[in-house]
Every structure is written in structure tokens, then in C-alpha cells.
Design a protein around this motif. Structure first.
Motif, PDB file in Angstrom:
ATOM      1  N   TRP A 256       0.787  -1.226   0.000  1.00 41.46           N
ATOM      2  CA  TRP A 256       0.000   0.000   0.000  1.00 41.46           C
ATOM      3  C   TRP A 256       0.823   1.283   0.000  1.00 41.46           C
ATOM      4  O   TRP A 256       0.438   2.282  -0.609  1.00 41.46           O
ATOM      5  CB  TRP A 256      -0.961   0.011   1.190  1.00 41.46           C
ATOM      6  N   ALA A 257       1.961   1.297   0.702  1.00 45.74           N
ATOM      7  CA  ALA A 257       2.698   2.554   0.874  1.00 45.74           C
ATOM      8  C   ALA A 257       3.322   3.047  -0.423  1.00 45.74           C
ATOM      9  O   ALA A 257       3.521   4.258  -0.586  1.00 45.74           O
ATOM     10  CB  ALA A 257       3.784   2.382   1.933  1.00 45.74           C
ATOM     11  N   ASN A 258       3.657   2.145  -1.332  1.00 50.04           N
ATOM     12  CA  ASN A 258       4.322   2.569  -2.560  1.00 50.04           C
ATOM     13  C   ASN A 258       3.416   3.387  -3.472  1.00 50.04           C
ATOM     14  O   ASN A 258       3.761   4.524  -3.822  1.00 50.04           O
ATOM     15  CB  ASN A 258       4.891   1.342  -3.272  1.00 50.04           C
ATOM     16  N   PRO A 259       2.254   2.886  -3.876  1.00 54.59           N
ATOM     17  CA  PRO A 259       1.356   3.772  -4.641  1.00 54.59           C
ATOM     18  C   PRO A 259       0.884   4.956  -3.796  1.00 54.59           C
ATOM     19  O   PRO A 259       0.595   6.034  -4.326  1.00 54.59           O
ATOM     20  CB  PRO A 259       0.190   2.860  -5.037  1.00 54.59           C
ATOM     21  N   GLY A 260       0.845   4.756  -2.471  1.00 53.51           N
ATOM     22  CA  GLY A 260       0.436   5.843  -1.593  1.00 53.51           C
ATOM     23  C   GLY A 260       1.343   7.050  -1.680  1.00 53.51           C
ATOM     24  O   GLY A 260       0.880   8.194  -1.587  1.00 53.51           O
ATOM     25  N   TYR A 261       2.659   6.803  -1.849  1.00 51.54           N
ATOM     26  CA  TYR A 261       3.566   7.942  -1.992  1.00 51.54           C
ATOM     27  C   TYR A 261       3.209   8.771  -3.213  1.00 51.54           C
ATOM     28  O   TYR A 261       3.150  10.010  -3.149  1.00 51.54           O
ATOM     29  CB  TYR A 261       5.023   7.482  -2.092  1.00 51.54           C
ATOM     30  N   TRP A 262       3.001   8.127  -4.366  1.00 44.18           N
ATOM     31  CA  TRP A 262       2.706   8.873  -5.592  1.00 44.18           C
ATOM     32  C   TRP A 262       1.401   9.652  -5.447  1.00 44.18           C
ATOM     33  O   TRP A 262       1.267  10.786  -5.927  1.00 44.18           O
ATOM     34  CB  TRP A 262       2.640   7.923  -6.784  1.00 44.18           C
ATOM     35  N   ILE A 263       0.426   9.050  -4.761  1.00 47.56           N
ATOM     36  CA  ILE A 263      -0.843   9.746  -4.506  1.00 47.56           C
ATOM     37  C   ILE A 263      -0.620  10.963  -3.620  1.00 47.56           C
ATOM     38  O   ILE A 263      -1.071  12.082  -3.924  1.00 47.56           O
ATOM     39  CB  ILE A 263      -1.852   8.772  -3.853  1.00 47.56           C
ATOM     40  N   ASN A 264       0.104  10.760  -2.515  1.00 49.32           N
ATOM     41  CA  ASN A 264       0.323  11.856  -1.565  1.00 49.32           C
ATOM     42  C   ASN A 264       1.144  12.991  -2.175  1.00 49.32           C
ATOM     43  O   ASN A 264       0.857  14.179  -1.959  1.00 49.32           O
ATOM     44  CB  ASN A 264       1.032  11.332  -0.316  1.00 49.32           C
ATOM     45  N   ALA A 265       2.198  12.623  -2.925  1.00 50.00           N
ATOM     46  CA  ALA A 265       3.102  13.651  -3.468  1.00 50.00           C
ATOM     47  C   ALA A 265       2.436  14.491  -4.546  1.00 50.00           C
ATOM     48  O   ALA A 265       2.900  15.592  -4.852  1.00 50.00           O
ATOM     49  CB  ALA A 265       4.361  12.989  -4.030  1.00 50.00           C
ATOM     50  N   ALA A 266       1.352  13.985  -5.115  1.00 51.23           N
ATOM     51  CA  ALA A 266       0.599  14.775  -6.090  1.00 51.23           C
ATOM     52  C   ALA A 266      -0.434  15.669  -5.410  1.00 51.23           C
ATOM     53  O   ALA A 266      -1.138  16.433  -6.092  1.00 51.23           O
ATOM     54  CB  ALA A 266      -0.090  13.856  -7.093  1.00 51.23           C
ATOM     55  N   GLY A 267      -0.534  15.559  -4.093  1.00 50.12           N
ATOM     56  CA  GLY A 267      -1.513  16.348  -3.359  1.00 50.12           C
ATOM     57  C   GLY A 267      -2.766  15.583  -3.013  1.00 50.12           C
ATOM     58  O   GLY A 267      -3.723  16.164  -2.480  1.00 50.12           O
ATOM     59  N   GLY A 268      -2.795  14.285  -3.325  1.00 53.96           N
ATOM     60  CA  GLY A 268      -3.959  13.465  -3.023  1.00 53.96           C
ATOM     61  C   GLY A 268      -3.813  12.747  -1.694  1.00 53.96           C
ATOM     62  O   GLY A 268      -2.938  13.046  -0.884  1.00 53.96           O
ATOM     63  N   SER A 269      -4.685  11.759  -1.463  1.00 51.40           N
ATOM     64  CA  SER A 269      -4.667  11.023  -0.202  1.00 51.40           C
ATOM     65  C   SER A 269      -5.503   9.758  -0.344  1.00 51.40           C
ATOM     66  O   SER A 269      -6.383   9.672  -1.212  1.00 51.40           O
ATOM     67  CB  SER A 269      -5.224  11.875   0.936  1.00 51.40           C
ATOM     68  N   PHE A 270      -5.216   8.793   0.491  1.00 49.96           N
ATOM     69  CA  PHE A 270      -6.094   7.627   0.579  1.00 49.96           C
ATOM     70  C   PHE A 270      -7.461   8.035   1.136  1.00 49.96           C
ATOM     71  O   PHE A 270      -8.491   7.515   0.724  1.00 49.96           O
ATOM     72  CB  PHE A 270      -5.504   6.577   1.530  1.00 49.96           C
ATOM     73  N   PHE A 271      -7.440   8.951   2.108  1.00 48.02           N
ATOM     74  CA  PHE A 271      -8.632   9.232   2.898  1.00 48.02           C
ATOM     75  C   PHE A 271      -9.043  10.698   2.803  1.00 48.02           C
ATOM     76  O   PHE A 271      -8.231  11.569   2.470  1.00 48.02           O
ATOM     77  CB  PHE A 271      -8.378   8.894   4.378  1.00 48.02           C
ATOM     78  N   THR A 272     -10.283  10.958   3.140  1.00 49.02           N
ATOM     79  CA  THR A 272     -10.746  12.322   3.304  1.00 49.02           C
ATOM     80  C   THR A 272     -10.023  12.965   4.497  1.00 49.02           C
ATOM     81  O   THR A 272      -9.389  12.266   5.297  1.00 49.02           O
ATOM     82  CB  THR A 272     -12.265  12.356   3.551  1.00 49.02           C
ATOM     83  N   ASP A 273     -10.121  14.262   4.629  1.00 48.68           N
ATOM     84  CA  ASP A 273      -9.390  14.966   5.684  1.00 48.68           C
ATOM     85  C   ASP A 273      -9.733  14.453   7.080  1.00 48.68           C
ATOM     86  O   ASP A 273      -8.871  14.418   7.969  1.00 48.68           O
ATOM     87  CB  ASP A 273      -9.669  16.475   5.616  1.00 48.68           C
TER      88      ASP A 273
END
Length: 475
Positions: A256-273
Motif C-alpha cells: 500500500w505505501a508505494n502507490p500511496g507515496y505517488w498519490i500523496n506527493a501529487a496532493g492526493g490522499s487515501f482518505f478524506t481529511d
């Protein structure tokens, strides 16, 4: 000494004498025995009184054992971690022996966990239900909420408030403690579910020989000058991949953490705020996934789902994304010039994960006070320094700057600052879902990411449907 003890001694001497063929000694012993049995009635009475004395003095004879803290009075504690290799097992075993030797009245038994996967947590859940789990154990940060809400671990707040050994919540990274202190019932941060054993962050492990051979820019120099972003990363990866069909510019593993980095670094997130719903369908999250999938679909990365560490260690991958825990293996196996660099800045700016795991206390322990003290001892700065020297972890204590300074000196890699940067530049803390089911979320997301990378699902379809299954994992 009582008459019966003399008789027993005489019989032993008699047998020894018989074995040696010495009749003289036997006769002498027999004479002594006869003399004993020929005593007067008054003497017999005195001997009877003497025989009763040991029974009257028995409590006195037992006192030294109690005063000495013999094994009958010692508290026995078992504790467990999930080591990656024998070197880690050896270090934790040494820590256990050291703490045991310094702690009067407590005996420790260290148990290395047998699996590096989520089955480690499954085993713990089963053992807790069966009453066979250790008193203290380590679990990943993502699993804390699940263990807490199931009633499998103790809320340690009251024990902490009455303990002189606890350094306080402020002694650890605030992002971690914010998640470890959530009280689902009170709706605040009044609980304490454990203490962080260590922290970690991603970095890119670099094969500097391949990068130099490809004529690519040095990522460390680009990072130092503020030019290490996704475009610069892609240029280096492309250049290394062009060296040979057997060489890949990049590699990362499928969790999970690997695609999570690309999501987070683009300004996204797994979860709502508020962490109560899915957010992998936002435009920012999709932008991150688009960049990531391009690395695979353009053929410059180790195929997604394959373990990228062996080919990296074999010298066939230019950049390998992994955490600090990959350092011991790289030290032991890499035969090329290697180092690390921070992850490249994405459209959303610098990003990383703040990985952590916590020592927690079994809800069924018979010794909660001692178990909590063990947790404080295992997270002591000196102990963390011992474990960090192995290279797998970063200390979780922030109340002593010397701890981090010591960590920076544990080389290779030379650029340990990359990990410190990773946990200080806008990291997203690996966190439990207090309002959802993290294992279920992870299980529902992983196959959708795999289908996206494989081209079986388009980005448009992923954005339209991915959260349908993921939102169902929230309460």
C-alpha cells in the motif's frame, strides 16, 4: 542434626565402604549406629525435641529465598517483535538480556515473530483469544486501531500517569502520538495505546555505478540544489533503463505505501481529511497514479508485483524505493557503489511516509504495571540507539537530539540525512483507521491498483468506481 539424618549418613557411608571392600569402616559405622540406638530415655526425649526443631524453624529457613527475590517471586514477561532477519533477532535478543540484567524482580523472554506479513498480526489475534500471546508485542501503526477497538490491548494512560518511568507524550513524534492517543469513546486524545518503537521513511536506494554509466545527473546533487522532482527522477530512470534490456531504471514493491507515496506527493490522499471516507478518486490522487503507472507501462520499472529488492542488490536496478529497513540487506549484499536520496518532490511538494510501529500491552497480561514499564524501557533512548545502529530503524525519541546525531553516523549509506529529511518534510503518518477497517481497505485497494498498472482498468474507470468498495470499509 536429627537421629534419622545420622542414620541416613551412616547408611550412605556403609554402602560406599562396601563398594570399596572396607569392612572396618562399615563396622565403625555400625558401632556408631548401635551407640545411637542405645541412648537413655532422657536422651531420646532430648533428641525428639531436637527433631521437632526443624519443623518449628522451617519458616525461618524459607525467608532467605523470599528476601533474595527467587524465581518463585519474580515476574516473568514475554515480548515479541517482527524482525526481518537474523541480525535483527540477535540485536533484540541482546536488548532483552541487557534490560533483564538491569531489572530486579523481572525476568524477560524475547520471542521473534515468525512472519514479515500481515499474518504476524493474525497470529497475535489468535493467541490473544487463546490466552497464549506475549505480555508486550510490537504491531504496525496501521493495526493499532483494530487491536484497540477489539479490546486486545490495554489503554495505558492511567499506568503512564502513575509511572515515574514514562518520559511523556512529547518525547515522541507528535504525528505518531496524535494517532496513538485517540480515544474512540471520548472522541479526544486522552488514551494511550502504546509507545512507538521507532520510525522510518522511504528513500531511493541508488546504484551509483549504473547512474554514472548512464551519464545521468547525480540525484543527491539535484536534491541538494532543490531540483529533485518527478521530471528529474524520470530522466534518471529513463537513462538507466536505456543501458540494457536487463536493466531497470526503477523498482518498488507491491504494498500500500508505494502507490500511496505517488498519490500523496501529487496532493492526493487515501482518505478524506477527517479519515472517514475514501479519497483515491480525487484529481490529485489520479494525477499521482497516472505518473506511477507510466513507469510500468513504459517499461522502465521492475514489473509491478515482483520483488524489486533482489534485482537491485544484483546490480540491475538504478533506483529502488524502500524504507530504512532495507539498509542492513544492502550493506550485506550490494557489491556496487550505493547511497540513498530523498524521494523526489511531486506536484504537491515534498512528501513521504512516516512509518512507525508501537509496543503495546496484551489486554490479558497478568502484570500490567511491569508490562508498561517494559514498554518504557524498550523505547528508552539508549535502547533505540542500539537498535538503530543495525541500520534498520530511526529512533522515535525526539527529546534527545543526540539520538538523531548518533543515527546519522551509522554508515553506510553516507547520506543518512535523506531519511531525516523524509520524516521532516511533510510526511504522512502511517495511521490506524479509528472510523474504518484498515485491513479491509487495504485488501480492497490493492487489486484495483494492480489492475490499473496492468492496463486492465483505465484511469477514468478507476476514478469513477474505486471508492465504491473502499467507502464500504468505513463504519
Amino acid at each position: 542434626m536429627s537421629r534419622y539424618r545420622w542414620l541416613g549418613l551412616v547408611m550412605v557411608l556403609a554402602m560406599l565402604a562396601a563398594a570399596c571392600g572396607s569392612e572396618v569402616s562399615t563396622d565403625e559405622d555400625a558401632e556408631d549406629t548401635t551407640a545411637d540406638t542405645a541412648e537413655t530415655a532422657d536422651d531420646a526425649a532430648e533428641e525428639d525435641a531436637a527433631e521437632e526443631e526443624p519443623a518449628e524453624e522451617a519458616p525461618v529457613e524459607e525467608e532467605p529465598a523470599d528476601d533474595d527475590g527467587a524465581s518463585d517471586g519474580e515476574v516473568a514477561l514475554r515480548w515479541r517483535t517482527r524482525p526481518d532477519n537474523q541480525a535483527e533477532i540477535d540485536v533484540y535478543s541482546e536488548v532483552s538480556e541487557t534490560v533483564d540484567g538491569e531489572w530486579d524482580g523481572v525476568t524477560l523472554a524475547y520471542e521473534p515473530g515468525g512472519s514479515e506479513t500481515s499474518s504476524y498480526q493474525d497470529v497475535l489475534r489468535t493467541e490473544i483469544a487463546a490466552g497464549t500471546a506475549p505480555d508486550v508485542f510490537w504491531i504496525p501503526g496501521t493495526d493499532v486501531a483494530d487491536f484497540a477497538t477489539r479490546g486486545l490491548i490495554l489503554d495505558l494512560r492511567e499506568l503512564a500517569e502513575s509511572s515515574d518511568a514514562y518520559a511523556g507524550d512529547d518525547a515522541y513524534y507528535s504525528q505518531v502520538m496524535d494517532l496513538l492517543t485517540v480515544s474512540p469513546d471520548a472522541g479526544d486524545n486522552s488514551s494511550l495505546w502504546g509507545l512507538p518503537r521507532d520510525v522510518s521513511a522511504f528513500a531511493l536506494y541508488l546504484n551509483m555505478d549504473l547512474i554514472e554509466e548512464a551519464g545521468a545527473a547525480d540525484p543527491r546533487e539535484l536534491a541538494a540544489s532543490g531540483e529533485w522532482d518527478w521530471d528529474a527522477f524520470r530522466e534518471v530512470a529513463d537513462a538507466v533503463a536505456a543501458l540494457d534490456p536487463q536493466i531497470n531504471g526503477f523498482g518498488m514493491n507491491n504494498w500500500w505505501a508505494n502507490p500511496g507515496y505517488w498519490i500523496n506527493a501529487a496532493g492526493g490522499s487515501f482518505f478524506t481529511d477527517d479519515r472517514t471516507g475514501c479519497a483515491v478518486n480525487t484529481d490529485e490522487s489520479i494525477q499521482g497514479l497516472e505518473f506511477m503507472t507510466g513507469l510500468y507501462q513504459d517499461g522502465i520499472a521492475v514489473p509491478y508485483g515482483e520483488d524489486a529488492e533482489p534485482p537491485f542488490l544484483a546490480g540491475q536496478v538504478g533506483m529502488f524505493m524502500n524504507g530504512r529497513w532495507a539498509t542492513p540487506g544492502t550493506r550485506a549484499s550490494a557489491t556496487f557503489d550505493w547511497d540513498v536520496v530523498k524521494l523526489p518532490d511531486g506536484p504537491g511538494g515534498p512528501s513521504n511516509w512516516l512509518f512507525w510501529g508501537a509496543y503495546v500491552v496484551n489486554a490479558n497480561t497478568e502484570h500490567p504495571e511491569e508490562a508498561f514499564e517494559l514498554v518504557t524501557r524498550l523505547t528508552d533512548g539508549a535502547v533505540q540507539g542500539t537498535i538503530a545502529e543495525l541500520g534498520a530503524n530511526i529512533p522515535s525519541r525526539i527529546d534527545d537530539p543526540a539520538v538523531i546525531e548518533t543515527f546519522l553516523g551509522f554508515t553506510p549509506p553516507e547520506n543518512n540525512q535523506a531519511f531525516v529529511d523524509g520524516i521532516s518534510e511533510n510526511p504522512v503518518a502511517e495511521g490506524p483507521l479509528w472510523q474504518g477497517d484498515w485491513p479491509a481497505f487495504d485488501s480492497a485497494l490493492a487489486p484495483q491498483i494492480e489492475a490499473l498498472v496492468a492496463g486492465d482498468t483505465s484511469l477514468e474507470d478507476f476514478q469513477a468506481t474505486a471508492c465504491d468498495a473502499l467507502d464500504a470499509t468505513f463504519q
